[in-house]
Design an enzyme around this catalytic site. Structure first.
Site, PDB file in Angstrom:
ATOM      1  N   GLU A  30      44.617 -30.275  93.912  1.00  0.00           N
ATOM      2  CA  GLU A  30      44.015 -29.518  95.179  1.00  0.00           C
ATOM      3  C   GLU A  30      44.439 -27.909  95.056  1.00  0.00           C
ATOM      4  OE1 GLU A  30      40.371 -30.020  95.648  1.00  0.00           O
ATOM      5  OE2 GLU A  30      41.678 -32.349  97.046  1.00  0.00           O
ATOM      6  N   HIS A  31      44.143 -26.619  95.844  1.00  0.00           N
ATOM      7  CA  HIS A  31      44.518 -25.831  95.497  1.00  0.00           C
ATOM      8  C   HIS A  31      44.928 -25.410  93.535  1.00  0.00           C
ATOM      9  CE1 HIS A  31      43.107 -23.986  99.185  1.00  0.00           C
ATOM     10  NE2 HIS A  31      42.945 -25.599  99.949  1.00  0.00           N
ATOM     11  N   ALA A 116      31.627 -29.737 104.624  1.00  0.00           N
ATOM     12  CA  ALA A 116      32.423 -31.341 104.471  1.00  0.00           C
ATOM     13  C   ALA A 116      32.976 -31.375 103.004  1.00  0.00           C
ATOM     14  CB  ALA A 116      31.177 -32.253 104.136  1.00  0.00           C
ATOM     15  N   SER A 120      28.585 -27.913  99.626  1.00  0.00           N
ATOM     16  CA  SER A 120      26.463 -27.930  99.314  1.00  0.00           C
ATOM     17  C   SER A 120      26.798 -26.876  98.941  1.00  0.00           C
ATOM     18  CB  SER A 120      26.837 -28.647 100.771  1.00  0.00           C
ATOM     19  OG  SER A 120      27.839 -27.275 101.306  1.00  0.00           O
ATOM     20  N   ASP A 165      34.184 -25.671  91.720  1.00  0.00           N
ATOM     21  CA  ASP A 165      33.080 -26.826  92.118  1.00  0.00           C
ATOM     22  C   ASP A 165      32.584 -26.190  91.364  1.00  0.00           C
ATOM     23  OD1 ASP A 165      34.913 -27.542  94.482  1.00  0.00           O
ATOM     24  OD2 ASP A 165      34.582 -26.089  95.520  1.00  0.00           O
TER      25      ASP A 165
HETATM   26  C1  GLA Z   1      37.316 -25.741  98.033  1.00  0.00           C
HETATM   27  C2  GLA Z   1      36.987 -24.690  96.774  1.00  0.00           C
HETATM   28  C3  GLA Z   1      38.115 -24.616  95.404  1.00  0.00           C
HETATM   29  C4  GLA Z   1      38.952 -25.731  95.563  1.00  0.00           C
HETATM   30  C5  GLA Z   1      39.725 -26.699  96.245  1.00  0.00           C
HETATM   31  C6  GLA Z   1      40.805 -27.099  96.777  1.00  0.00           C
HETATM   32  O1  GLA Z   1      36.884 -26.839  97.386  1.00  0.00           O
HETATM   33  O2  GLA Z   1      36.158 -23.631  97.109  1.00  0.00           O
HETATM   34  O3  GLA Z   1      37.555 -23.964  94.649  1.00  0.00           O
HETATM   35  O4  GLA Z   1      40.443 -24.400  95.472  1.00  0.00           O
HETATM   36  O5  GLA Z   1      38.871 -26.324  97.565  1.00  0.00           O
HETATM   37  O6  GLA Z   1      41.373 -27.783  95.896  1.00  0.00           O
END
Ligand code: GLA
Length: 354
Positions: A30-31, A116, A120, A165
């Site tokens: 994450e991040h 969410a 999407s 994503d």
């Molecule tokens: C969102 C962002 C991604 C990523 C995540 C966290 O989904 O669009 O690029 O940074 O948060 O992991």
């Protein structure tokens, strides 16, 4: 409704093309995606489907099966702050690439929930770019489409996201995870072991208002990167690690999260490859602790849901996606999944299974 049928009902003709992309859930990492680290998202069964055609006007006409109204916006319209921006931004990009210019009729059918944290928006942009590439008869690649889709978010929408994503919805299919190194975009699609059961549970708290807080975390990572003179905060060398102690406390904590999260993600990819559920689960649980305490991106409602999921038998539970609401992802043996989800939902009346 099938998007082709929906298009015909709305516009009275058949569409030129239909395309789709799935939503995604991030299993771990994450991040890390805008800090040069690893991520491991997986595709959902839910998809955004689009059907579209050129029209002879200078208008983009958008109908979604979720809303009664048809929205009309001029080609090249600047962002106005609602969901139709993703469609207009994607078509703007397609026009800039020379794939599809002028007015367009667009029908959207989606069972990917918005707000969410299950992408999407990336799925909608990707589906439109896929359709536009086919109309333009251009040869492109899923990685290039992911880069264009990210540019729409960064430049048109103004959301400083990484590329996780867009790569996930562009490259993974249901039942598969994408092990992605965001520093060079090398990736491997991994089959999720068939006896592992993941469930995505929405907390009932929408995360659209969270974009400002996502941006704040992004900016903290930028500041830490500037001070430490790196483009890849996930991969610091020894001297940079020693310099960490001199950073303000918040920057030090954010850095600690992305560095350790990158390492956990690499270990989780190995654990998934050999089917080691316990090792994978332990990494997910540690990821939540770090995301909540060091990155400070969780909320009391989410932490409560995570703790309850664990107390009723989940092997792992963690906040997934950009943070500050949205969904948790849980892991349990596949044959125990449905009973576990039923019990968890019984205890949380606002939660629902994605
Ligand atoms: C969102 C962002 C991604 C990523 C995540 C966290 O989904 O669009 O690029 O940074 O948060 O992991």
């Amino acid at each position: 409704m099938n998007p082709v049928e929906g298009f015909k009902e709305t516009f009275g003709t058949s569409p030129l093309i239909a395309a789709s992309a799935p939503g995604r859930v991030n299993l771990i990492g994450e991040h890390t995606d805008y800090n040069g680290g690893a991520v491991l998202p997986a595709a959902l069964q839910r998809r955004v489907q689009v059907a579209l055609s050129r029209n002879d006007t200078n208008q983009i006409v958008i109908k979604s099966s979720r809303f009664n109204d048809t929205v009309e916006r001029p080609v090249g319209d600047p962002k106005r702050g609602d969901w139709t921006d993703y469609a207009v931004g994607a078509l703007d990009k397609a026009a800039a690439l020379g794939w599809l210019a002028g007015g367009v009729n667009l029908f959207i059918e989606s069972d990917v929930p918005d707000g969410a944290g299950v992408s999407s928006s990336a799925a909608l942009i990707t589906a439109i770019l896929r359709a536009a590439a086919r109309i333009g008869e251009v040869t492109t690649t899923p990685v290039a489409i992911a880069q264009y889709a990210r540019a729409v978010e960064n430049d048109y929408i103004g959301m400083p996201c990484g590329i996780m994503d867009q790569m996930a919805v562009g490259l993974a299919d249901y039942g598969k995870a994408l092990a992605l190194d965001t520093s060079d975009l090398s990736y491997k699609v991994i089959e999720i072991p068939s006896d592992w059961g993941f469930a995505v549970i929405h907390s009932g708290v929408r995360r659209e208002l969270a974009d400002g807080r996502y941006k704040a975390r992004f900016e903290e990572c930028q500041q830490a990167s500037e001070i430490l003179k790196t483009n890849e905060l996930c991969r610091l060398d020894q001297t940079q690690i020693e310099a960490l102690a001199r950073l303000p406390e918040n920057l030090c904590k954010r850095t600690r999260h992305v560095m350790t999260e990158h390492k956990r993600t690499l270990a989780a990819i190995d654990a998934m490859k050999v089917g080691d559920l316990d090792a994978f689960a332990a990494l997910m649980n540690e990821s939540h602790r770090s995301y909540s305490q060091d990155f400070e991106a969780s909320t009391p409602v989410i932490d409560d849901l995570v703790n309850d999921a664990l107390s009723i038998g989940a092997k792992a539970a963690r906040l997934t996606g950009g943070g500050f609401g949205g969904c948790i992802v849980t892991l349990i043996e596949r044959d125990r999944l449905d009973a576990f989800v039923a019990e968890l939902l019984d205890r949380h009346e606002n939660a629902w299974r994605v």
